[in-house]
Motif scaffolding. Structure first.
Motif, PDB file in Angstrom:
ATOM      1  N   LYS A   1       0.839  -1.200   0.000  1.00 48.89           N
ATOM      2  CA  LYS A   1       0.000   0.000   0.000  1.00 48.89           C
ATOM      3  C   LYS A   1       0.876   1.252   0.000  1.00 48.89           C
ATOM      4  CE  LYS A   1      -3.863   2.135   2.451  1.00 48.89           C
ATOM      5  NZ  LYS A   1      -4.774   2.052   3.608  1.00 48.89           N
ATOM      6  N   PRO A   2       0.585   2.245  -0.830  1.00 45.73           N
ATOM      7  CA  PRO A   2       1.347   3.506  -0.792  1.00 45.73           C
ATOM      8  C   PRO A   2       1.219   4.167   0.578  1.00 45.73           C
ATOM      9  CG  PRO A   2       0.013   3.384  -2.782  1.00 45.73           C
ATOM     10  CD  PRO A   2      -0.429   2.256  -1.905  1.00 45.73           C
ATOM     11  N   ASN A   3       2.333   4.670   1.088  1.00 47.19           N
ATOM     12  CA  ASN A   3       2.290   5.351   2.391  1.00 47.19           C
ATOM     13  C   ASN A   3       2.742   6.805   2.301  1.00 47.19           C
ATOM     14  OD1 ASN A   3       5.098   5.279   2.220  1.00 47.19           O
ATOM     15  ND2 ASN A   3       5.324   3.574   3.656  1.00 47.19           N
ATOM     16  N   ASN A   4       2.817   7.320   1.068  1.00 47.13           N
ATOM     17  CA  ASN A   4       3.208   8.721   0.883  1.00 47.13           C
ATOM     18  C   ASN A   4       2.661   9.220  -0.448  1.00 47.13           C
ATOM     19  OD1 ASN A   4       5.525   8.629  -1.308  1.00 47.13           O
ATOM     20  ND2 ASN A   4       5.811   6.878   0.055  1.00 47.13           N
ATOM     21  N   ILE A   5       2.563  10.528  -0.586  1.00 51.18           N
ATOM     22  CA  ILE A   5       1.977  11.141  -1.775  1.00 51.18           C
ATOM     23  C   ILE A   5       2.777  10.833  -3.038  1.00 51.18           C
ATOM     24  CG2 ILE A   5       3.212  13.330  -1.368  1.00 51.18           C
ATOM     25  CD1 ILE A   5      -0.288  12.855  -2.988  1.00 51.18           C
ATOM     26  N   TYR A   6       4.103  10.650  -2.905  1.00 50.67           N
ATOM     27  CA  TYR A   6       4.946  10.420  -4.076  1.00 50.67           C
ATOM     28  C   TYR A   6       4.682   9.049  -4.703  1.00 50.67           C
ATOM     29  CZ  TYR A   6       7.284  14.519  -2.265  1.00 50.67           C
ATOM     30  OH  TYR A   6       7.541  15.793  -1.812  1.00 50.67           O
ATOM     31  N   SER A   7       4.324   8.077  -3.872  1.00 55.10           N
ATOM     32  CA  SER A   7       3.977   6.753  -4.411  1.00 55.10           C
ATOM     33  C   SER A   7       2.741   6.851  -5.303  1.00 55.10           C
ATOM     34  CB  SER A   7       3.728   5.768  -3.263  1.00 55.10           C
ATOM     35  OG  SER A   7       4.926   5.470  -2.583  1.00 55.10           O
ATOM     36  N   TYR A   8       1.770   7.662  -4.896  1.00 55.75           N
ATOM     37  CA  TYR A   8       0.577   7.864  -5.719  1.00 55.75           C
ATOM     38  C   TYR A   8       0.916   8.596  -7.011  1.00 55.75           C
ATOM     39  CZ  TYR A   8      -2.379   6.361  -1.811  1.00 55.75           C
ATOM     40  OH  TYR A   8      -2.984   5.624  -0.817  1.00 55.75           O
ATOM     41  N   LEU A   9       1.808   9.564  -6.926  1.00 62.23           N
ATOM     42  CA  LEU A   9       2.203  10.310  -8.129  1.00 62.23           C
ATOM     43  C   LEU A   9       2.880   9.392  -9.143  1.00 62.23           C
ATOM     44  CD1 LEU A   9       3.601  13.708  -6.793  1.00 62.23           C
ATOM     45  CD2 LEU A   9       1.331  13.197  -7.672  1.00 62.23           C
ATOM     46  N   VAL A  10       3.774   8.530  -8.663  1.00 64.79           N
ATOM     47  CA  VAL A  10       4.481   7.618  -9.566  1.00 64.79           C
ATOM     48  C   VAL A  10       3.511   6.597 -10.153  1.00 64.79           C
ATOM     49  CG1 VAL A  10       6.264   5.829  -9.718  1.00 64.79           C
ATOM     50  CG2 VAL A  10       6.736   7.951  -8.489  1.00 64.79           C
ATOM     51  N   GLN A  11       2.557   6.121  -9.360  1.00 64.20           N
ATOM     52  CA  GLN A  11       1.528   5.229  -9.893  1.00 64.20           C
ATOM     53  C   GLN A  11       0.786   5.891 -11.053  1.00 64.20           C
ATOM     54  OE1 GLN A  11      -1.173   3.935  -6.823  1.00 64.20           O
ATOM     55  NE2 GLN A  11       0.106   2.213  -6.228  1.00 64.20           N
ATOM     56  N   ALA A  12       0.407   7.155 -10.854  1.00 65.54           N
ATOM     57  CA  ALA A  12      -0.310   7.893 -11.901  1.00 65.54           C
ATOM     58  C   ALA A  12       0.569   8.066 -13.136  1.00 65.54           C
ATOM     59  CB  ALA A  12      -0.755   9.254 -11.368  1.00 65.54           C
ATOM     60  N   ALA A  13       1.827   8.449 -12.929  1.00 69.09           N
ATOM     61  CA  ALA A  13       2.750   8.655 -14.049  1.00 69.09           C
ATOM     62  C   ALA A  13       3.013   7.351 -14.794  1.00 69.09           C
ATOM     63  CB  ALA A  13       4.058   9.251 -13.530  1.00 69.09           C
ATOM     64  N   ASP A  14       3.137   6.261 -14.049  1.00 65.33           N
ATOM     65  CA  ASP A  14       3.358   4.943 -14.637  1.00 65.33           C
ATOM     66  C   ASP A  14       2.175   4.546 -15.514  1.00 65.33           C
ATOM     67  OD1 ASP A  14       4.589   2.476 -15.114  1.00 65.33           O
ATOM     68  OD2 ASP A  14       3.640   1.543 -13.384  1.00 65.33           O
ATOM     69  N   THR A  15       0.974   4.801 -15.022  1.00 61.68           N
ATOM     70  CA  THR A  15      -0.237   4.479 -15.782  1.00 61.68           C
ATOM     71  C   THR A  15      -0.324   5.313 -17.054  1.00 61.68           C
ATOM     72  OG1 THR A  15      -1.405   3.921 -13.735  1.00 61.68           O
ATOM     73  CG2 THR A  15      -2.757   4.382 -15.675  1.00 61.68           C
ATOM     74  N   ILE A  16       0.005   6.589 -16.948  1.00 61.20           N
ATOM     75  CA  ILE A  16      -0.026   7.477 -18.114  1.00 61.20           C
ATOM     76  C   ILE A  16       0.945   6.978 -19.184  1.00 61.20           C
ATOM     77  CG2 ILE A  16       0.570   9.791 -18.944  1.00 61.20           C
ATOM     78  CD1 ILE A  16      -0.400  10.809 -16.167  1.00 61.20           C
ATOM     79  N   SER A  17       2.162   6.627 -18.772  1.00 55.39           N
ATOM     80  CA  SER A  17       3.180   6.179 -19.714  1.00 55.39           C
ATOM     81  C   SER A  17       2.789   4.855 -20.375  1.00 55.39           C
ATOM     82  CB  SER A  17       4.521   6.015 -18.995  1.00 55.39           C
ATOM     83  OG  SER A  17       5.485   5.463 -19.854  1.00 55.39           O
ATOM     84  N   ALA A  18       2.285   3.923 -19.560  1.00 59.05           N
ATOM     85  CA  ALA A  18       1.945   2.603 -20.092  1.00 59.05           C
ATOM     86  C   ALA A  18       0.700   2.633 -20.964  1.00 59.05           C
ATOM     87  CB  ALA A  18       1.736   1.622 -18.941  1.00 59.05           C
ATOM     88  N   ALA A  19      -0.187   3.601 -20.706  1.00 62.15           N
ATOM     89  CA  ALA A  19      -1.481   3.621 -21.396  1.00 62.15           C
ATOM     90  C   ALA A  19      -1.443   4.322 -22.741  1.00 62.15           C
ATOM     91  CB  ALA A  19      -2.528   4.301 -20.512  1.00 62.15           C
ATOM     92  N   ARG A  20      -0.342   5.013 -23.041  1.00 57.85           N
ATOM     93  CA  ARG A  20      -0.333   5.738 -24.305  1.00 57.85           C
ATOM     94  C   ARG A  20      -0.392   4.742 -25.475  1.00 57.85           C
ATOM     95  NH1 ARG A  20       4.414   5.100 -26.590  1.00 57.85           N
ATOM     96  NH2 ARG A  20       6.266   4.687 -25.340  1.00 57.85           N
ATOM     97  N   GLU A  21      -0.923   5.197 -26.583  1.00 58.15           N
ATOM     98  CA  GLU A  21      -1.169   4.330 -27.733  1.00 58.15           C
ATOM     99  C   GLU A  21       0.127   3.715 -28.254  1.00 58.15           C
ATOM    100  OE1 GLU A  21      -3.334   4.531 -32.117  1.00 58.15           O
ATOM    101  OE2 GLU A  21      -3.222   6.304 -30.841  1.00 58.15           O
ATOM    102  N   GLY A  22       0.112   2.402 -28.424  1.00 60.37           N
ATOM    103  CA  GLY A  22       1.258   1.694 -28.991  1.00 60.37           C
ATOM    104  C   GLY A  22       2.377   1.431 -28.017  1.00 60.37           C
ATOM    105  N   ALA A  23       2.160   1.726 -26.737  1.00 61.90           N
ATOM    106  CA  ALA A  23       3.248   1.571 -25.765  1.00 61.90           C
ATOM    107  C   ALA A  23       3.563   0.122 -25.471  1.00 61.90           C
ATOM    108  CB  ALA A  23       2.907   2.302 -24.470  1.00 61.90           C
ATOM    109  N   ARG A  24       2.545  -0.737 -25.514  1.00 60.07           N
ATOM    110  CA  ARG A  24       2.752  -2.098 -25.046  1.00 60.07           C
ATOM    111  C   ARG A  24       2.196  -3.137 -26.014  1.00 60.07           C
ATOM    112  NH1 ARG A  24       2.550  -2.354 -18.489  1.00 60.07           N
ATOM    113  NH2 ARG A  24       4.322  -0.980 -18.220  1.00 60.07           N
ATOM    114  N   ASP A  25       2.809  -4.325 -25.966  1.00 60.76           N
ATOM    115  CA  ASP A  25       2.431  -5.427 -26.834  1.00 60.76           C
ATOM    116  C   ASP A  25       2.457  -6.709 -26.005  1.00 60.76           C
ATOM    117  OD1 ASP A  25       2.099  -7.381 -28.696  1.00 60.76           O
ATOM    118  OD2 ASP A  25       3.922  -6.964 -29.820  1.00 60.76           O
TER     119      ASP A  25
END
Length: 408
Positions: A300-324
């Motif tokens: 479980k995230p215990n600080n605000i930065y863990s939530y920020l990185v989760q959001a950034a990770d999702t944004i990066s992975a979700a962009r079109e063509g990022a993953r196969d």
């Protein structure tokens, strides 16, 4: 003067009597109401207060709900603005290395030299490099296939040097492979230093720098892990800046969140577990460790930065063509094959080649005799049948080498 005083006293007495009569009438009225309603004055007062409270609580609840909806809309709007601003500020390329790389030979005669007499050159190259060489009929292209990205890069660079040298034979193959392994280790460290410097991080220890450099040759769902990590770091940093938080922590955590993938193809643990181990070995603080541990929900995230990185990770992975996903399934299959073989006592190294259709297993000749070699082959066959569901035939080659080297 006396008469006036008497008149005042008389008037006062009359008023007192009237007031008393009013009070008596009020008391009588209350008693009558109590009898009619069956409620005491105190009970009636309590009931009245409750009715008033209920009325105004309902009104207050409606107002609070309206306020909450307005607040949520404003928060959502503000969050979208922050995310949009962070994404707009990040600009990066999305070039990713693949699991199969290739070299155009140009001259068809080179194919014969690479294969060698009775196939000894290509056999030596594949066994020493752990990379599958694919030569298609009617094509002058040679392809290098391996789920291990560093191994594949070393093989490709060594082959280019062998072609330039022109003397393609087993000893030269081994020499060039060893030379390129040393070179790639230097490149990996320099890459890690370069990325850290670009992000203004100057206190990483050498193991982390090497791990970052290794990510240059790693892909996840066809997305280059180093590119992805830099992207997550920059987006997380931009989010932190918009929220007036410490951008250095966000960038550091974003860059290191997938650090375990630098060795996850070698060790049978999740990249999250390995990333936490790397961070702990190199004295990263608890915030960074939690960012790594929580970015896929393992903790479980215990600080605000863990939530920020989760959001950034999702944004990066979700962009079109990022993953196969197809490619990732292939990589997992290759990894499962090699790790299954290496888990058996007496096995030194194993390589899954030809898309996993051929498995080369090297055993320790000082500990394993001919009879034990056959038992190892049987055990590998049994384990792979249990763990893999792949149509078609898989060939397992057990290699027991005994080599003596002397220098004069």
């Amino acid at each position: 003067m006396i008469e006036n005083n008497n008149e005042k006293d008389t008037l006062a007495n009359i008023l007192k009597e009237e007031i008393q009569k009013t009070k008596d009438m009020q008391a009588q009225l209350i008693l009558s109401l109590e009898k009619l309603s069956g409620l005491s004055e105190e009970k009636a007062r309590e009931l009245l207060i409750k009715n008033i409270e209920k009325k105004y609580n309902e009104l207050l609840a409606r107002e609070l709900k309206n306020l909450q909806n307005q607040t949520e809309e404003k928060i959502k709007e503000q969050a979208n603005k922050i995310l949009a601003t962070a994404i707009e500020r990040y600009s990066g390329t999305f070039l990713a290395s693949k699991t199969i790389t290739k070299i155009d030979l140009g001259d068809s005669k080179l194919k014969g030299k690479i294969i060698g007499k009775d196939g000894r050159n290509i056999k030596t190259f594949e066994e020493k490099s752990g990379v599958d060489l694919i030569m298609e009929n009617g094509s002058n292209t040679i392809r290098f296939s391996s789920f291990n990205p560093v191994r594949r890069e070393i093989a490709q660079r060594a082959m280019k040097k062998l072609i330039e040298d022109g003397r393609i034979q087993p000893q030269k193959i081994e020499d060039f492979l060893k030379s390129e392994e040393r070179n790639i280790n230097i490149i990996i460290l320099e890459t890690g230093k370069k990325i850290a410097n670009e992000l203004n991080i100057f206190d990483f220890k050498e193991e982390i720098l090497k791990s970052l450099g290794t990510l240059k040759y790693r892909t996840s769902y066809a997305q280059n892990v180093l590119v992805h990590s830099i992207e997550v770091a920059k987006i997380a940093g931009a989010l932190a800046e918009e929220l007036e938080l410490d951008t250095k922590i966000a960038i550091r955590g974003g860059l290191l969140h997938d650090i375990g993938k630098s060795i996850s193809f070698e060790i049978n643990k999740t990249h999250v577990q390995l990333g936490v181990e790397i961070a702990e070995r190199n004295q990263e603080n608890n915030t960074i460790i939690n960012i790594i541990a929580s970015h896929h929900g393992d903790e479980k995230p215990n600080n605000i930065y863990s939530y920020l990185v989760q959001a950034a990770d999702t944004i990066s992975a979700a962009r079109e063509g990022a993953r196969d996903n197809v490619q990732e399934d292939y990589l997992k299959r290759m990894k499962t094959i090699e790790l299954t073989c290496k888990s058996i006592s007496g096995v030194k190294e194993s390589y899954a080649v030809k898309s996993g259709r051929v498995i080369r297993v090297f055993v320790d000749s000082t500990k394993v005799n001919d009879y034990q070699t056959e038992k190892i082959a049987d055990e590998i066959t049994r384990k792979l049948k249990k763990e893999l569901k792949v149509p078609g035939e898989i060939i397992i080659k057990i290699i027991r080498e005994f080599e003596i080297e002397r220098k004069i």
